[in-house]
Design an enzyme around this catalytic site. Structure first.
Site, PDB file in Angstrom:
ATOM      1  N   GLU A 275      -7.235  -5.998  -0.958  1.00  0.00           N
ATOM      2  CA  GLU A 275      -8.229  -5.698   0.079  1.00  0.00           C
ATOM      3  C   GLU A 275      -9.670  -5.816  -0.411  1.00  0.00           C
ATOM      4  O   GLU A 275     -10.470  -4.897  -0.286  1.00  0.00           O
ATOM      5  CB  GLU A 275      -7.980  -4.297   0.675  1.00  0.00           C
ATOM      6  CG  GLU A 275      -8.678  -4.117   2.010  1.00  0.00           C
ATOM      7  CD  GLU A 275      -8.289  -2.824   2.717  1.00  0.00           C
ATOM      8  OE1 GLU A 275      -7.095  -2.614   2.951  1.00  0.00           O
ATOM      9  OE2 GLU A 275      -9.195  -2.039   3.008  1.00  0.00           O
TER      10      GLU A 275
ATOM     11  N   ASN B 180      -7.358  -3.035   9.165  1.00  0.00           N
ATOM     12  CA  ASN B 180      -7.822  -1.672   9.445  1.00  0.00           C
ATOM     13  C   ASN B 180      -8.536  -1.579  10.784  1.00  0.00           C
ATOM     14  O   ASN B 180      -9.223  -0.583  11.058  1.00  0.00           O
ATOM     15  CB  ASN B 180      -8.776  -1.203   8.330  1.00  0.00           C
ATOM     16  CG  ASN B 180      -8.078  -1.171   6.991  1.00  0.00           C
ATOM     17  OD1 ASN B 180      -6.904  -0.854   6.910  1.00  0.00           O
ATOM     18  ND2 ASN B 180      -8.796  -1.530   5.937  1.00  0.00           N
TER      19      ASN B 180
ATOM     20  N   LYS C  14       1.127 -10.478   8.648  1.00  0.00           N
ATOM     21  CA  LYS C  14       0.813  -9.551   7.551  1.00  0.00           C
ATOM     22  C   LYS C  14       1.025 -10.235   6.201  1.00  0.00           C
ATOM     23  O   LYS C  14       0.219 -10.083   5.274  1.00  0.00           O
ATOM     24  CB  LYS C  14       1.681  -8.295   7.669  1.00  0.00           C
ATOM     25  CG  LYS C  14       1.464  -7.324   6.516  1.00  0.00           C
ATOM     26  CD  LYS C  14       0.803  -6.058   6.906  1.00  0.00           C
ATOM     27  CE  LYS C  14       0.354  -5.250   5.704  1.00  0.00           C
ATOM     28  NZ  LYS C  14       0.417  -3.834   5.885  1.00  0.00           N
TER      29      LYS C  14
ATOM     30  N   HIS D  45       0.107   8.319  14.306  1.00  0.00           N
ATOM     31  CA  HIS D  45      -0.818   7.333  13.741  1.00  0.00           C
ATOM     32  C   HIS D  45      -1.097   6.185  14.727  1.00  0.00           C
ATOM     33  O   HIS D  45      -2.247   5.838  14.979  1.00  0.00           O
ATOM     34  CB  HIS D  45      -0.243   6.799  12.424  1.00  0.00           C
ATOM     35  CG  HIS D  45      -1.070   5.715  11.810  1.00  0.00           C
ATOM     36  ND1 HIS D  45      -2.349   5.933  11.348  1.00  0.00           N
ATOM     37  CD2 HIS D  45      -0.826   4.389  11.618  1.00  0.00           C
ATOM     38  CE1 HIS D  45      -2.848   4.800  10.879  1.00  0.00           C
ATOM     39  NE2 HIS D  45      -1.942   3.842  11.033  1.00  0.00           N
TER      40      HIS D  45
ATOM     41  N   ARG E 148      -8.044  -8.658   4.065  1.00  0.00           N
ATOM     42  CA  ARG E 148      -7.033  -7.629   4.372  1.00  0.00           C
ATOM     43  C   ARG E 148      -7.637  -6.455   5.143  1.00  0.00           C
ATOM     44  O   ARG E 148      -6.946  -5.765   5.879  1.00  0.00           O
ATOM     45  CB  ARG E 148      -6.366  -7.139   3.078  1.00  0.00           C
ATOM     46  CG  ARG E 148      -5.269  -6.136   3.354  1.00  0.00           C
ATOM     47  CD  ARG E 148      -4.357  -5.903   2.178  1.00  0.00           C
ATOM     48  NE  ARG E 148      -3.321  -4.949   2.541  1.00  0.00           N
ATOM     49  CZ  ARG E 148      -2.262  -4.686   1.820  1.00  0.00           C
ATOM     50  NH1 ARG E 148      -2.069  -5.305   0.672  1.00  0.00           N
ATOM     51  NH2 ARG E 148      -1.368  -3.800   2.220  1.00  0.00           N
TER      52      ARG E 148
ATOM     53  N   LYS F 163       0.865  -1.190   0.000  1.00  0.00           N
ATOM     54  CA  LYS F 163       0.000   0.000   0.000  1.00  0.00           C
ATOM     55  C   LYS F 163       0.896   1.233   0.000  1.00  0.00           C
ATOM     56  O   LYS F 163       1.773   1.368   0.861  1.00  0.00           O
ATOM     57  CB  LYS F 163      -0.886   0.031   1.241  1.00  0.00           C
ATOM     58  CG  LYS F 163      -2.132  -0.802   1.115  1.00  0.00           C
ATOM     59  CD  LYS F 163      -3.069  -0.513   2.270  1.00  0.00           C
ATOM     60  CE  LYS F 163      -4.314  -1.368   2.187  1.00  0.00           C
ATOM     61  NZ  LYS F 163      -5.182  -1.182   3.369  1.00  0.00           N
TER      62      LYS F 163
ATOM     63  N   HIS G 194      -8.903   1.691  12.525  1.00  0.00           N
ATOM     64  CA  HIS G 194      -8.379   2.745  11.644  1.00  0.00           C
ATOM     65  C   HIS G 194      -9.428   3.740  11.169  1.00  0.00           C
ATOM     66  O   HIS G 194      -9.082   4.864  10.813  1.00  0.00           O
ATOM     67  CB  HIS G 194      -7.658   2.127  10.445  1.00  0.00           C
ATOM     68  CG  HIS G 194      -6.282   1.623  10.772  1.00  0.00           C
ATOM     69  ND1 HIS G 194      -6.055   0.697  11.764  1.00  0.00           N
ATOM     70  CD2 HIS G 194      -5.065   1.927  10.266  1.00  0.00           C
ATOM     71  CE1 HIS G 194      -4.753   0.438  11.846  1.00  0.00           C
ATOM     72  NE2 HIS G 194      -4.133   1.185  10.945  1.00  0.00           N
TER      73      HIS G 194
ATOM     74  N   GLU H 278       0.263  -0.717  16.800  1.00  0.00           N
ATOM     75  CA  GLU H 278      -0.028  -1.539  15.607  1.00  0.00           C
ATOM     76  C   GLU H 278       0.352  -3.002  15.844  1.00  0.00           C
ATOM     77  O   GLU H 278      -0.225  -3.908  15.255  1.00  0.00           O
ATOM     78  CB  GLU H 278       0.726  -1.005  14.386  1.00  0.00           C
ATOM     79  CG  GLU H 278       0.255   0.359  13.911  1.00  0.00           C
ATOM     80  CD  GLU H 278      -0.943   0.298  12.956  1.00  0.00           C
ATOM     81  OE1 GLU H 278      -1.504  -0.783  12.707  1.00  0.00           O
ATOM     82  OE2 GLU H 278      -1.327   1.386  12.460  1.00  0.00           O
TER      83      GLU H 278
HETATM   84  N1  GLY Z   1      -1.854  -1.190   6.931  1.00  0.00           N
HETATM   85  C1  GLY Z   1      -2.956  -1.912   6.443  1.00  0.00           C
HETATM   86  C2  GLY Z   1      -2.674  -2.699   5.217  1.00  0.00           C
HETATM   87  O1  GLY Z   1      -1.543  -2.758   4.772  1.00  0.00           O
HETATM   88  O2  GLY Z   1      -3.571  -3.270   4.648  1.00  0.00           O
END
Ligand code: GLY
Length: 385
Positions: free
Chosen positions: A251, A259, A241, A280, A255, A157, A262, A199
């Site tokens: 996404e 969030n 991840k 953040h 995925r 992203k 978020h 995070e």
């Molecule tokens: N930080 C969220 C993502 O990479 O989908």
């Protein structure tokens, strides 16, 4: 390895490699202590031509830029250098334009690789530039913040902010490699480190209750510099991840779980003006607490789980209550307005991440807007100082 590396390689005792399986766009994440001093060894074999442009910011460049440049040179790789202002405000149209012009001025060619040395801002900005310049060239992530090492440098992203909200302009563009040197965390301000830790907690909350329990027992060691704890936790997060990104690169489903918290966080950040009053990870900490409170309010999870989440975040020094927010981010109507423009809106309804308990997050578009307003009223009204 050449004899004149700036740092002795004895610091790199061993490293973990996590593979992100995306077919032709697959790549590795290497996690270890002291890796920046041998960056050239990992980068050189991946380059189409031995030309790179190393891009960093004014905070990170004095610490690590020459170390990486030296290692590249030792491996026969040329590197141009670009240093940008530090901070979230660099993710703007103006800075993006300036970066593109500077990359072009450095006589970039299709085979040139951009190297992003820094935190999430540099990674997002350089990744977006790599996806746009000459219609797309390679880039490599050298993340130096905890947040970037466990989240933003992985998964492709990229993007910048608009006055309408955070990360609303960008692209999916996967890096060729991620080199996460956990020794770089030693130079982070405690507040930055704690924000990244927010995070980290997210991965436990999404689908790994055992990791959350491990963090409850060991989180303080991560903040206080225990190398083994850091390396273990970074590798756990990167594996999580990598799994999620491999399943759902763009996404369209799973995925979105990343969030968690978020939607609230982006609204808090936008209202705070991205100027450093609210980081953040701090916004995400408050947002994750709210996501669990909302889950409990709607009967999906036990209020005890919501309390356990905020207790842990608070114990590690992260903000969890309205009084922790800068004043502009405590205006309910402005927050609701921001949330209504969120990227995760679908058919006019907010796609939110809620949880049936710790480690049991899910995506839903079924939350009535009135419940979000009442949650915010309760949060801002009863807890604001
Ligand atoms: N930080 C969220 C993502 O990479 O989908």
């Amino acid at each position: 390895m050449s004899a004149n590396e700036l740092e002795p390689d004895s610091r790199v005792q061993s490293s973990d490699t996590v593979h992100v399986a995306l077919g032709a766009r697959s790549y590795d994440i290497i996690v270890g202590v002291g890796l920046l001093s041998e960056a050239g060894k990992h980068i050189a074999p991946l380059l189409a031509v031995p030309r790179t442009i190393l891009i960093s910011d004014e905070n990170v460049a004095p610490l690590y830029l020459e170390r990486v440049a030296q290692s590249l040179s030792n491996h026969g790789v040329a590197c141009g250098r670009i240093v940008l202002p530090a901070g979230e405000q660099s993710k703007s149209f103006a800075q993006f334009e300036d970066l593109l012009e500077r990359i072009l001025a450095a006589k970039v060619e299709r085979g040139t690789t951009l190297l992003a040395l820094g935190g999430g801002v540099i990674g997002d900005l350089v990744g977006f530039a790599a996806s746009a310049v000459l219609r797309g060239i390679d880039f490599i992530q050298l993340p130096t913040s905890l947040l970037a090492q466990i989240d933003s440098s992985v998964g492709g992203k990229t993007g910048i902010n608009s006055r309408h909200g955070k990360n609303l302009i960008g692209s999916f563009h996967q890096p060729r490699l991620v080199v996460a040197d956990s020794a770089a965390l030693d130079s982070l301000a405690p507040r930055e480190l704690a924000a990244g830790y927010g995070e980290m907690v997210k991965y436990g909350l999404i689908d790994d209750v055992e990791f959350f329990a491990w963090l409850e027992a060991n989180g303080q060691q991560i903040l206080s510099g225990d190398e083994a704890a850091r390396r273990h936790a970074i590798a756990v997060c990167c594996r999580a991840k990598a799994r999620i990104v491999a399943e759902d690169e763009h996404e369209s489903g799973r995925r979105a779980l990343l969030n968690l918290g978020h939607t609230f966080a982006h609204a808090f950040e936008a209202e705070s003006g991205y100027g450093g009053d609210l980081l953040h990870g701090e916004a995400v900490s408050i947002g994750m607490g709210l996501a669990f409170r909302l889950s409990a309010r709607l009967g999906y999870c036990d209020p005890g789980d919501a309390a356990r989440v905020t207790t842990h975040l608070k114990a590690l020094g992260l903000p969890t209550q309205a009084a922790d927010l800068p004043a502009p981010a405590r205006r309910r109507d402005a927050l609701i307005e921001h949330m209504s423009r969120d990227k995760k809106m679908k058919d006019g309804r907010l796609n939110l991440i809620l949880a049936r308990g710790i480690g049991r997050a899910f995506v839903t578009a079924d939350v009535p807007p009135s419940d979000i307003s009442s949650l915010l009223d309760e949060f801002l009204g009863t807890e604001a100082s």
